[in-house]
Design a protein around this motif. Structure first.
Motif, short mmCIF file in Angstrom:
data_model
loop_
_atom_site.label_atom_id
_atom_site.label_comp_id
_atom_site.label_asym_id
_atom_site.label_seq_id
_atom_site.Cartn_x
_atom_site.Cartn_y
_atom_site.Cartn_z
N GLU A 174 0.85 -1.19 0.00
CA GLU A 174 0.00 0.00 0.00
C GLU A 174 0.88 1.25 0.00
N TRP A 175 0.38 2.33 -0.58
CA TRP A 175 1.16 3.56 -0.66
C TRP A 175 1.14 4.31 0.67
N GLN A 176 2.29 4.87 1.01
CA GLN A 176 2.47 5.69 2.22
C GLN A 176 2.80 7.12 1.77
N SER A 177 2.56 8.09 2.64
CA SER A 177 2.91 9.46 2.29
C SER A 177 3.53 10.20 3.47
N TYR A 178 4.47 11.07 3.14
CA TYR A 178 5.04 12.02 4.10
C TYR A 178 4.72 13.43 3.61
N ASP A 179 4.27 14.26 4.53
CA ASP A 179 4.17 15.70 4.30
C ASP A 179 5.06 16.37 5.33
N VAL A 180 6.05 17.11 4.84
CA VAL A 180 7.14 17.60 5.68
C VAL A 180 7.21 19.13 5.62
N ILE A 181 7.35 19.75 6.78
CA ILE A 181 7.69 21.17 6.87
C ILE A 181 9.10 21.24 7.46
N TRP A 182 10.04 21.71 6.67
CA TRP A 182 11.45 21.72 7.06
C TRP A 182 11.94 23.15 7.24
N THR A 183 12.52 23.41 8.40
CA THR A 183 13.19 24.69 8.67
C THR A 183 14.67 24.40 8.82
N ALA A 184 15.45 24.88 7.89
CA ALA A 184 16.88 24.56 7.86
C ALA A 184 17.63 25.26 8.99
N PRO A 185 18.73 24.68 9.43
CA PRO A 185 19.56 25.36 10.44
C PRO A 185 20.21 26.60 9.84
N THR A 186 20.55 27.55 10.70
CA THR A 186 21.29 28.72 10.25
C THR A 186 22.58 28.85 11.07
N PHE A 187 23.55 29.53 10.47
CA PHE A 187 24.87 29.63 11.09
C PHE A 187 25.35 31.08 11.06
N ASN A 188 26.10 31.46 12.08
CA ASN A 188 26.68 32.81 12.14
C ASN A 188 27.85 32.91 11.17
N ASP A 189 28.37 34.12 11.02
CA ASP A 189 29.51 34.35 10.13
C ASP A 189 30.74 33.55 10.54
N ASP A 190 30.85 33.25 11.84
CA ASP A 190 31.98 32.46 12.31
C ASP A 190 31.73 30.95 12.16
N LYS A 191 30.62 30.59 11.48
CA LYS A 191 30.24 29.20 11.18
C LYS A 191 29.72 28.43 12.40
N MET A 192 29.50 29.14 13.50
CA MET A 192 28.88 28.51 14.66
C MET A 192 27.36 28.51 14.49
N LEU A 193 26.71 27.53 15.10
CA LEU A 193 25.26 27.40 14.96
C LEU A 193 24.53 28.62 15.50
#
Length: 257
Positions: A174-193
């Motif tokens: 049987e078919w399955q489905s995913y519905d996803v809301i993704w918020t990507a991580p962001t990083f400072n200029d110094d590459k820290m989270l």
């Protein structure tokens, strides 16, 4: 004497850290309780809205490339409006990179699926691919219909980080489905989270991840952590290489947010 003692202590600490790293095993991050409640559902298919980008229209994989070499096309098999994992050619990922988005994807394990646990219909939807192989943030795909495994490795788990809130997996075939809301991580200029990634997932119409805050890219061994800064990333589908019959996919679309 002080210098010698300091060097000796430093050596012991470094050695201890190295031994601890070597001692880590996959099962160290596997959890079996509590077991998500089984919920019965019907098939959920959602037509793409007018502003969606179509990632698979049932005809070809022109929106996908090989993860191992992005200069090469995706070589999974397209037939009868669906495409099927080809374990010989490895993972595939989107040509386009994305930041925040809404994604719909439908997948199916065959009715004659064999195997058990993690060896039963295993694949993965990497919400952001940040390197070759299985690097990135994985939403697990697995046949979790009457198939026991560690709960943070069953279908709709954020792999090795959190179990789904429920188990609405439908029967094989049987078919399955995913519905996803993704918020990507962001990083400072110094590459820290700066801000961690977050995800909300509906599995066959049932909420299974509710704005979950990821601890970093998913890992098979060891604890997740944000170690490398990155920007918009492709979406990846995993060829796990299991001997069981391969998974199929259809109706994949995305809306950038």
């Amino acid at each position: 004497m002080k210098l010698t003692k300091t060097l000796f202590v430093t050596s012991l600490i470094a050695g201890g850290i190295n031994m601890a790293a070597q001692a880590q095993k996959p099962e160290d991050t596997e959890f079996y309780t509590p077991v998500p409640k089984v919920v019965a559902t019907k098939e959920v298919t959602v037509a793409p809205p007018s502003d969606a980008t179509i990632l698979f229209d049932g005809k070809d994989l022109s929106q996908w490339v090989s993860s191992g070499d992005r200069s090469k096309p995706a070589l999974w098999t397209v037939k009868n409006g669906v495409f099927t994992v080809d374990k010989k050619t490895g993972n595939i990922e989107t040509k386009q990179s994305f930041n925040n988005y809404q994604l719909h994807i439908e997948w199916q394990v065959p009715a004659n699926i064999t195997g058990k646990g993690q060896g039963r219909g295993n694949s993965g939807l990497f919400l952001a691919s940040i390197g070759k192989g299985d690097a990135g943030y994985e939403l697990q795909i697995l046949d979790s219909y009457q198939n026991d495994t560690y709960t943070n490795g069953q279908s709709a788990s954020i792999y090795k980080q959190t179990a789904p809130l429920a188990n609405p997996t439908r029967k094989p075939g049987e078919w399955q489905s995913y519905d996803v809301i993704w918020t990507a991580p962001t990083f400072n200029d110094d590459k820290m989270l700066k801000t961690p990634a977050r995800v909300t997932v509906l599995f066959n119409g049932v909420l299974v991840q509710n704005n979950f805050e990821l601890k970093g890219p998913t890992q098979y061994i060891g604890q997740a952590a944000y170690r490398d800064a990155h920007g918009p990333s492709p979406i990846k589908l995993q060829s796990h290489g299991d001997p069981s019959e391969p998974l199929s996919f259809r109706n994949i679309w995305i809306r950038e947010l």
